[in-house]
Enzyme design. Structure first.
Site, mmCIF file in Angstrom:
data_model
loop_
_atom_site.group_PDB
_atom_site.id
_atom_site.type_symbol
_atom_site.label_atom_id
_atom_site.label_comp_id
_atom_site.label_asym_id
_atom_site.label_seq_id
_atom_site.Cartn_x
_atom_site.Cartn_y
_atom_site.Cartn_z
ATOM 1 N N ARG A 100 0.849 -1.192 0.000
ATOM 2 C CA ARG A 100 0.000 0.000 0.000
ATOM 3 C C ARG A 100 0.881 1.237 0.000
ATOM 4 N NH1 ARG A 100 -1.993 -3.582 3.936
ATOM 5 N NH2 ARG A 100 -4.086 -4.431 3.486
ATOM 6 N N LYS B 52 -2.133 -2.742 7.993
ATOM 7 C CA LYS B 52 -3.329 -2.367 8.734
ATOM 8 C C LYS B 52 -3.388 -3.137 10.045
ATOM 9 C CE LYS B 52 -6.305 -1.013 4.867
ATOM 10 N NZ LYS B 52 -7.604 -1.249 4.196
ATOM 11 N N HIS C 192 -2.538 2.464 -5.716
ATOM 12 C CA HIS C 192 -3.359 1.292 -5.419
ATOM 13 C C HIS C 192 -3.633 0.498 -6.691
ATOM 14 C CE1 HIS C 192 -5.051 -0.393 -1.813
ATOM 15 N NE2 HIS C 192 -6.141 -0.746 -2.445
ATOM 16 N N ARG D 174 -0.892 -1.840 -7.031
ATOM 17 C CA ARG D 174 -1.095 -2.952 -6.098
ATOM 18 C C ARG D 174 -2.059 -3.978 -6.687
ATOM 19 N NH1 ARG D 174 -1.214 -4.432 -0.551
ATOM 20 N NH2 ARG D 174 -3.248 -5.025 0.286
ATOM 21 N N HIS E 256 -3.621 -9.096 3.379
ATOM 22 C CA HIS E 256 -5.074 -9.155 3.542
ATOM 23 C C HIS E 256 -5.425 -9.944 4.803
ATOM 24 C CE1 HIS E 256 -5.818 -8.469 -1.035
ATOM 25 N NE2 HIS E 256 -5.725 -7.336 -0.370
ATOM 26 N N TYR F 196 -9.316 -10.948 -6.779
ATOM 27 C CA TYR F 196 -8.420 -10.852 -7.925
ATOM 28 C C TYR F 196 -8.594 -12.027 -8.884
ATOM 29 C CZ TYR F 196 -6.235 -7.223 -5.162
ATOM 30 O OH TYR F 196 -6.021 -6.088 -4.432
#
Length: 353
Positions: free
Chosen positions: A204, A228, A299, A302, A325, A334
């Site tokens: 990110r 995150k 992004h 990414r 994730h 994806y």
């Protein structure tokens, strides 16, 4: 989208129709008095989200803003002072979401608002401010699972090749005024390293900007990023990214360092840590040099990296770990993109499609 800082709300006397939270909700606060206890409650809720749940600053602001807006809505519906037990009922929570939906809020926004409400009522129950959790039964439309555009592999290669050519040849921004960025300029070297690392790792943009020199293991060709929720992961990168990164760290970065540099891996022109806006500008400029490339930001790189990994045969679990994730469901998105692209090619090429 501007967001209301935790614990602050507009003055309804001077802004009778102003919205609280992130500014996108339609709650009418006309004739709705400010309640200092609600402001204190939102501040405490924000501290809980930050200290106990370790959510990002962005998420804390968003959730706290939603909580402030929900309380305003509840007070407005109630028409007068009442307890939290009487304010935050399931019908009130539903009416808040219904009002937001009626104003044209996107499904993703409604889903986030519902998540904020559930987090608030769950916390209120745990801290014994509520005896039941009305948010436990609150439902919202599922988020739309779609990706922005991704680069084709040839477009990604083209963008990186163009960026390398710019380092070698320089940039004549304004020949009439003689303004030129010379070959090998430190900023051009940095831009190539940024692009190569973004595409090679799929990190990110915030993770890239937060990267320190000590987070880069050049011998193993890996970087350590803080994702995150404060989750740390190690991500490998390939030889082209290594060459660009080594050129930046060994030759270009030392010429830009200042007392503001600290240990930041990537620096701006004045020696401070590079910011997300600068990185977005670098990506947009790089893609403008490629014919037919979509206008994407970091992004988008990414998304492209993840899609190309899966197209190349990488397993889903590995891609999930690389991207950081929390759940496999996010990564599975994806695979849908790859299938959709395959289906589009089939329909275009097969005579009996």
């Amino acid at each position: 989208m501007s967001e209301q800082p935790p614990g602050r709300s507009p003055d309804p006397a001077s802004h009778p129709r102003e919205r609280v939270g992130d500014g996108s909700g339609p709650t009418d606060v006309h004739n709705c008095e400010k309640h200092p206890q609600d402001e204190l409650l939102v501040e405490e809720f924000a501290r809980h989200l930050s200290a106990e749940r370790n959510l990002s600053e962005h998420t804390v602001r968003a959730y706290a803003g939603d909580a402030a807006e929900l309380l305003r809505h509840a007070r407005n519906v109630a028409g007068g002072p009442t307890s939290l037990e009487g304010l935050l009922t399931l019908p009130v929570l539903r009416s808040w979401l219904a009002e937001l939906a009626g104003s044209g809020q996107a499904r993703a926004s409604l889903a986030r608002r519902a998540a904020s409400a559930r987090a608030l009522t769950r916390w209120l129950l745990r801290t014994e401010r509520l005896t039941t959790d009305p948010g436990a039964r609150l439902q919202a439309p599922k988020r739309g699972r779609r990706l922005p555009g991704v680069l084709r592999q040839d477009q990604a290669r083209g963008a990186l090749a163009e960026a390398a050519a710019v380092v070698e040849n320089g940039v004549a921004e304004d020949a009439a005024e003689g303004f030129r960025i010379e070959p090998g300029d430190p900023i051009l070297v940095r831009d190539l390293a940024l692009l190569e690392l973004l595409y090679a790792t799929g990190v990110r943009v915030g993770e890239l900007c937060s990267l320190d020199v000590d987070d880069i293991d050049r011998e193993r060709r890996t970087i350590r990023v803080l994702g995150k929720g404060g989750k740390e992961r190690v991500v490998p990168y390939g030889l082209p990214a290594a060459q660009a990164l080594n050129a930046w760290l060994d030759r270009a970065r030392p010429t830009l360092t200042s007392e503001n540099s600290d240990s930041a891996a990537f620096l701006g022109k004045r020696g401070g840590r590079v910011n997300q806006r600068q990185v977005r500008q670098v990506v947009h400029q790089a893609l403008e040099r490629v014919n037919d490339a979509p206008s994407l930001g970091p992004h988008g790189l990414r998304h492209s990296a993840a899609t190309h990994l899966l197209d190349g045969g990488a397993d889903l679990r590995s891609v999930q770990e690389l991207l950081g994730h929390a759940t496999l469901t996010t990564t599975q998105l994806y695979t849908h993109v790859s299938v959709d692209r395959l289906r589009a090619s089939y329909r275009q090429a097969h005579p009996r499609a």
